[in-house]
Design an enzyme around this catalytic site. Structure first.
Site: not given
Ligand code: PAF
Length: 289
Positions: A33-35, A37, A148, A184, A186
């Site tokens: 996860f990043h921001e 997600h 998106k 962003m 992964s």
């Protein structure tokens, strides 16, 4: 937070929630996860009583030459981040649960997968549509949230939901960007410092496309040419595609209007990155000089 690794227990939980009249929101992910997600999860949190996130690196959407084995994974960290944003359950199946021996059913969404990543990653959207249909049947959500950044993926899911009469509301959320504009992903974890610098060419070239459109340019070839030149002026970049398409049909078009978008796929070093801009939308990225 609940963690389910079996299809049966996840499905039983979903059925019991529905029996109690509770609504379910669902964010499918491949983890790490990043921001971006977390923003999908925050949106899901607002939209239903119970929020499920799936973490599953789906092998059928990777070709044999792609990064399935190297795809970054960190389940413990993911669970702790999910819990912090109020996720109620993580669904974490393994390959044997999702594709048991004898598995042979796939979903092909036709026209919207002909271009862009559908053309350069044959079979990719067949894998995406199939796994999403399976996940929707297991989690039984009322609403599902997608980013998106994968604009074509959103179109594939929208088309599948419509064509297969799946009664699920689909929310498309704006791309989350780093402060300097990089979308962003992964896969950004693969980038070296030098590649990370060149990767900024993607978002900045979209800002250039936005500027050209807002200055009155509606010729797709002109915008594609300038965007291409800008990206190519950065070291370590290798363009897969730069294309303007209709936002509903994902068919290529030469006439730019507010129902079109420009999509990019660029290899930076060995890492393939994508990004896009829907003409007329906001884009908080500085335009190149
Ligand atoms: O966008 C992704 O992360 C994946 O394509 C998805 C939707 C989780 C399906 O594996």
């Amino acid at each position: 937070m609940d963690i389910f690794d079996s299809v049966k227990t996840m499905q039983a939980k979903a059925a019991s929630l529905r029996n109690q009249g509770k609504t379910v929101a669902f964010v499918p992910t491949m983890g790490y996860f990043h921001e971006g997600h977390l923003n999908l999860m925050r949106e899901g949190r607002k939209r239903a009583d119970y929020l499920v996130v799936s973490i599953y690196v789906n092998p059928t959407q990777f070709s044999p030459t792609e990064d399935l084995d190297q795809y970054p994974r960190d389940f413990t960290r993911d669970c702790s981040l999910a819990e912090q944003v109020g996720v109620d359950a993580v669904f974490f199946p393994d390959n044997a649960a999702m594709y048991p021996q004898g598995y042979q059913t796939y979903i092909d969404v036709e026209n919207v997968t002909r271009n862009l990543c559908g053309a350069s990653r044959p079979g990719h959207f067949r894998g995406v549509a199939t796994i999403c249909a399976k996940l929707f049947h297991i989690v039984q959500p009322h609403v599902t949230i997608f980013g998106k950044k994968d604009f074509q993926q959103l179109a594939v899911i929208k088309t599948m939901l419509r064509d297969l009469n799946m009664d699920i509301e689909l929310i498309g959320l704006a791309t989350t960007r780093e402060d300097d504009g990089l979308a962003m992903s992964s896969r950004n974890a693969y980038l070296s410092a030098e590649e990370r610098k060149s990767a900024l060419a993607l978002s900045r070239s979209l800002a250039l496309a936005k500027h050209l459109f807002e200055s009155g340019e509606t010729d797709g070839d002109t915008i594609v040419r300038q965007v291409t030149q800008y990206i190519e002026s950065h070291p370590l970049t290798n363009i897969d595609y730069v294309q303007i398409s209709n936002a509903d049909t994902i068919e290529e078009t030469k006439n730019v209007d507010r129902n079109t978008f420009i999509a990019l796929a660029v290899k930076v070093g060995a890492t393939r990155l994508i990004d896009n801009y829907v003409f007329g939308d906001a884009l908080d990225v500085p335009r190149p000089e």
